[in-house]
Design an enzyme around this catalytic site. Sequence first.
Site, PDB file in Angstrom:
ATOM      1  N   CYS A   1       0.969  -1.133  -0.028  1.00 33.42           N
ATOM      2  CA  CYS A   1      -0.102   0.194  -0.254  1.00 33.42           C
ATOM      3  C   CYS A   1       0.686   1.197  -0.027  1.00 33.42           C
ATOM      4  O   CYS A   1       2.113   1.823  -0.018  1.00 33.42           O
ATOM      5  CB  CYS A   1      -0.607   0.017   1.176  1.00 33.42           C
TER       6      CYS A   1
ATOM      7  N   ASP B   1       8.628  30.478 -29.503  1.00 32.03           N
ATOM      8  CA  ASP B   1       9.495  30.624 -30.540  1.00 32.03           C
ATOM      9  C   ASP B   1       9.287  30.726 -32.055  1.00 32.03           C
ATOM     10  O   ASP B   1       8.268  29.917 -32.631  1.00 32.03           O
ATOM     11  CB  ASP B   1      10.814  29.936 -30.218  1.00 32.03           C
TER      12      ASP B   1
ATOM     13  N   ASP C   1      16.957  27.948 -27.277  1.00 29.72           N
ATOM     14  CA  ASP C   1      15.834  29.243 -26.085  1.00 29.72           C
ATOM     15  C   ASP C   1      16.041  28.356 -24.858  1.00 29.72           C
ATOM     16  O   ASP C   1      14.623  28.603 -24.169  1.00 29.72           O
ATOM     17  CB  ASP C   1      14.363  28.813 -26.774  1.00 29.72           C
TER      18      ASP C   1
END
Length: 741
Positions: A18, A429, A633
């Site tokens: 669990c 871009d 970028d």
Amino acid sequence: MTKEKSTTETYNITGMSCASCANTVEKTLNAQKGVVHASVNYANGAALVEHEQDIDLDELKRAVQSVGYDIIIDKEESDPQKLEELQKKAYKKLRLNTILAIIISLPVVFMSMFAMGMPYGDYIMWGLSTPVLFVLGKQFFVGAWKQARHLTASMDTLVALSTGIAYIFSVFNVIYPQFWTSKGLSAHVYFESASVIIAFILLGKLLEEGAKSNTSSAIKKLIGLQPGTVLRLGANNVEETVSIKEVQVADVIIVKPGEKIPVDGTVTSGHSYVDESMISGEPVAVEKRADNKVLAGTVNQKGSFQFRAEKVGSDTFLAHIIKKVQEAQGSKAPVQKQVDKIAGIFVPIVMGIALISLLAWVVFGGENGFTHGLLAMVTVLVIACPCALGLATPTAIMVGIGKGAENGILIKDADSLETAHKVNAIVLDKTGTLTEGNPEVQAISWANNADIALLSSVFYSLEAKSEHPLATAVTGHFKKQGTTPVDIQSFDSITGSGVSCNYLRKLYFAGSSKLLAELNIKIPEELVAKADSWLKAANTVIWLTDHQYALAAVAIADKVKQGSANAVKELKSMNIEMFMLTGDNQQTAAAIAREVYVEHFKADVSPSGKAAFIKELQAQGKIVAMAGDGINDSQALATANVSIAMGKGTDIAMDVAGMTIISSDLTYIAKAIRLSRSTVRVIHQNLFWAFIYNIIGIPLAAGILYPINGYLLNPMIAGAAMALSSVSVVSNSLRLKWSNI
């Protein structure tokens, strides 16, 4: 610790039952020397561990074993095929135990309901329920004992306590019935409750395991894309069939029609079309000729070809994708961290509520108070399992990330997947994102009296040292013209503006009009007129200059991608504001923005300027996604709330961005955001049902309705409800697999 000194690996954890187990293992791993950070995912039974490269893995294994679990660190043991075999073996054993538990429990239930007075009935039920608990349900008692030794608790603790108490109480009543009859009370036995609870919980675990295996089907599909054997061109050009593991870099591989490509490489001979949809998500087959790249896992269609292996084993693009998806599926969404805190204290709280229920019944329950209190305690322990809570988020994340991978959207971590649903501004871009990213020279105009032959060679050589896409267009043009390069000196890159060099003691520059303004370069009238006409036609203009005068102007055009305009329209229809940033000039930027329906754009922006613009949007309260190529970028991508790398998924792009769109098709951004919205919606549904189940179930189990209408929840029904809660959460997550994005 620096990143260079650490590595991130995924290890399989065994023995977890669990979310509390996952918390225990996670705390243990994070406490070990050399571990930077560990995250354990109960849903896929794996730990994502960032640790020092020289860590003692055996010590790590001993630490996990000391708290009752195990971690598979051996590379051979963690081979996907071996792991799948182990999982199948464990599943078969669980299925057999479940079937036997149900078969043996049925007569116990029948006797308890319809043959309570039969001779030796209690002894028969005792005999039947014993193997159900301590043979078929042995795992719960072993797990609970291991947890107790380390003063922790889990689902195993709740199951072992509830069934164990019911069993011991029943045995006591079989052996010493006079203890109750002497007080005028009946000596009830609850063997049927104990055995049926085990049977139901085993059934629940069986259904849960079956459902959980479906959540990782994306990984299995990706792993299955790589063939086991390949046809290699050996010594003396003799064809030989070898194992995929034997393939080395520079080997020549033969691919026949219908075969999967085994490793990454470059076609050396032949011609065919290759289906790359399983990696890129694009359905149209891609033509492959000599010098074209091919990727592992893609499927050759009608033709045959040979290619030279360049990346093999764990270096292939497919292996890279599999690792990224595994890491992403093992990561935790922000909401999961809060759920884990609750799950960590859930079991002790439930044990406290169960004890309080017993005491309350003993004090206020009258002559049957102890019996009812015992049943209430058992029922509370049974019904309050943290499994549904622990599975709510990770199963949805696993299915969502797998769904993305199948559709050419690689999601780096759960954080990116969860955050993307809140995005209300996207910054694009221009070059390579909105446009094809393959700019080509349309025209060159030289200044009067320029030495074109010499300047062409200087221009060619100067741009050859630049990594900018526009420089690539210039070098490609001169290469086609047969221009001879020259040996330039003192090459320098001027960030955001251009490049410079020295040749024959003279300084030359190549770059944008911004560079010319910075250097106060004079531009001849004939070049000014040409540049203006090119700019109006949406061309980009770059210049070659010396330290005083412009010597040449070049018109470069980059076509807008097919579908870019429709993609922008689709994103705008999702109430997302669109922005375009480019280092290009104002006129070209305006022309492109008009063509793709982007109202907000900014031209002449440097890489740092893009990052600054994103910060401005964030300061306005916007959740910003940035889509770029993942390399140029990188600063802007790192600044955005969600970073999306466009393209064919280079290693750098995948490392920088939170998401990578492999196909470079802008419509996939909308798909990624829809996927995020669907996943988060499923997470919220799962958490609602997991919490409401416990909020309603625990008071019912404690007997809150008894004073009102005499209703007490049967422990057997509680066991069935607990099992169904986990199954319902996983099943709800699996709906994502069949949803449209």
